[in-house]
Scaffold this motif. Structure first.
Motif, short mmCIF file in Angstrom:
data_model
loop_
_atom_site.label_atom_id
_atom_site.label_comp_id
_atom_site.label_asym_id
_atom_site.label_seq_id
_atom_site.Cartn_x
_atom_site.Cartn_y
_atom_site.Cartn_z
N ILE A 58 26.72 48.66 34.99
CA ILE A 58 27.29 47.99 36.16
C ILE A 58 26.27 48.04 37.30
CG2 ILE A 58 29.19 47.94 37.81
CD1 ILE A 58 30.80 49.61 35.71
N THR B 203 25.56 46.45 41.13
CA THR B 203 26.24 45.74 42.20
C THR B 203 25.48 45.79 43.53
OG1 THR B 203 27.53 47.73 42.67
CG2 THR B 203 28.53 46.10 41.21
N ILE C 75 30.37 51.16 44.16
CA ILE C 75 31.75 51.30 43.70
C ILE C 75 31.98 52.75 43.29
CG2 ILE C 75 31.86 48.88 42.93
CD1 ILE C 75 31.64 49.98 40.04
N LEU D 131 36.14 47.11 41.01
CA LEU D 131 35.58 45.86 40.51
C LEU D 131 36.59 44.71 40.50
CD1 LEU D 131 33.46 47.19 37.51
CD2 LEU D 131 32.56 46.20 39.62
N LYS E 29 36.11 41.18 42.05
CA LYS E 29 34.70 40.97 42.38
C LYS E 29 34.12 39.85 41.51
CE LYS E 29 34.12 44.54 45.23
NZ LYS E 29 33.81 44.36 46.67
N ILE F 239 31.42 38.71 39.26
CA ILE F 239 30.42 39.38 38.42
C ILE F 239 29.80 38.38 37.45
CG2 ILE F 239 30.00 41.22 36.75
CD1 ILE F 239 30.82 42.29 39.46
N VAL G 279 37.80 41.07 36.89
CA VAL G 279 36.74 40.49 37.72
C VAL G 279 36.80 38.97 37.64
CG1 VAL G 279 35.28 42.49 37.24
CG2 VAL G 279 34.94 40.38 35.94
#
Length: 341
Positions: free
Chosen positions: A150, A152, A156, A162, A165, A167, A183
């Motif tokens: 992950i 970002t 987080i 998440l 979000k 992604i 997500v």
């Protein structure tokens, strides 16, 4: 004097004709690639395979990389149509076609890319090849990238952070993981990820940590959560146009395949493992916030719970392939876990 000059001329002509014949005998295998020239696939995997091919064919076949021929999802067709002689691509870019191939992506494999790639090749040959998912292509190797993690823009502290979000997800098993996380998935090829993050179009991405260096994500994704064993492994194949192979002599065709298969798969996986180590180092040197999650951490336990039942989803998805998928998955994990690098 005239005779001597004539002999020299004939010698020169013979030499030039010999050189012409040598040049004419040399075959170039055009390999299409879609990642940056500095990426491990282009800097290590292709050159190494090319060296093996050149040595095995005694210089009669040489490999050359070509860029910009198309989106990675189109490369299967471009090679089949002869636009390029060979290439590689990520199976998740073509939903529905490579169902069996996604078995190696299932979470919790917990091995290196090299080990998983060797296991993948053996299981592909034993179980998957007969289903002919690569119809129209000759499979030279299969491999996986390292554990997807992950990455970002903002930090987080839990999987729940998440939810909602945006992604970037390439497809395949990561798409199901993203769905379970809640997500908003954004599809795009890997080379576009930097731009998407830089412009704030996405909040993060699921990719191996190698891309902190190769795609320069250490500049735009300044927060990484590294789960033990990662979230998934990404499934790729290396494939050749059958007509190109048929255009070669039996000797050269066999020579190329002798340096492909498990040998090529293992080398590719090992190279991508090395890229992960370099990516981690680059991220650390750049001051990226890296959270290394331990197996007994709540984060890891939540992820293990999140992916429960995913094996069965894959097994159900390949029920129409006529393959003993359950045995294939068990064998895949057994070989990978017992592999000694």
């Amino acid at each position: 004097m005239f005779i001597i000059k004539k002999v020299k001329s004939l010698t020169l002509i013979a030499l030039l004709m010999g050189l012409t014949n040598i040049a004419a005998a040399e075959t170039i295998m055009r390999v299409a690639s879609w990642l940056p020239p500095t990426h491990v696939q282009n800097a290590v995997v292709w050159p190494t395979w090319g060296k093996w091919i050149e040595e095995a064919t005694e210089g009669r076949v040489k490999l050359e990389i070509e860029y910009g021929l198309g989106h990675p999802k189109t490369l299967f067709e471009l090679v089949e149509d002869g636009v390029a002689d060979a290439s590689f691509s990520y199976h998740g870019y073509v939903p529905g076609r490579f169902k069996l191939a996604l078995g190696v992506e299932e979470p919790l494999m917990g091995t290196s890319a090299e080990a998983a790639s060797v296991a993948y090749w053996r299981v592909h040959q034993k179980y998957f090849a007969a289903a002919n998912e690569h119809d129209g292509l000759t499979v030279a190797g299969v491999f996986v990238h390292g554990p997807g993690q992950i990455q970002t823009i903002e930090p987080i502290s839990s999987l729940a952070d998440l939810k909602g979000k945006k992604i970037r997800i390439g497809g395949g098993v990561p798409a199901e993981i993203g769905n379970r996380l809640g997500v908003t998935p954004v599809g795009a090829p890997a080379p576009k990820v930097y731009e998407l993050l830089q412009q704030g179009i996405v909040d993060g991405v699921f990719l191996p940590i190698a891309e902190q260096k190769t795609l320069r994500l250490n500049e735009v994704a300044r927060n990484v959560v590294a789960l033990p064993g990662g979230m998934y492994l990404g499934s790729f194949s290396i494939f050749i146009n059958p007509d190109f192979l048929d255009s070669l002599s039996d000797k050269d065709r066999e020579a190329i395949m002798s340096v492909s298969g498990e040998k090529l798969s293992a080398m590719a996986g090992k190279a991508w493992d090395s890229a992960d180590r370099e990516g981690l180092k680059a991220a650390e040197e750049a001051g990226v916030n890296i959270v290394k999650v331990s197996a007994d951490d709540a984060f890891a336990k939540d992820f293990n719970k999140l992916v429960e039942g995913m094996d069965q989803i894959w097994l159900d998805s390949v029920a129409d392939r006529g393959v003993d998928a359950k045995s294939a998955l068990a064998e895949l994990r057994s070989i990978a876990h017992s592999y000694h690098e």
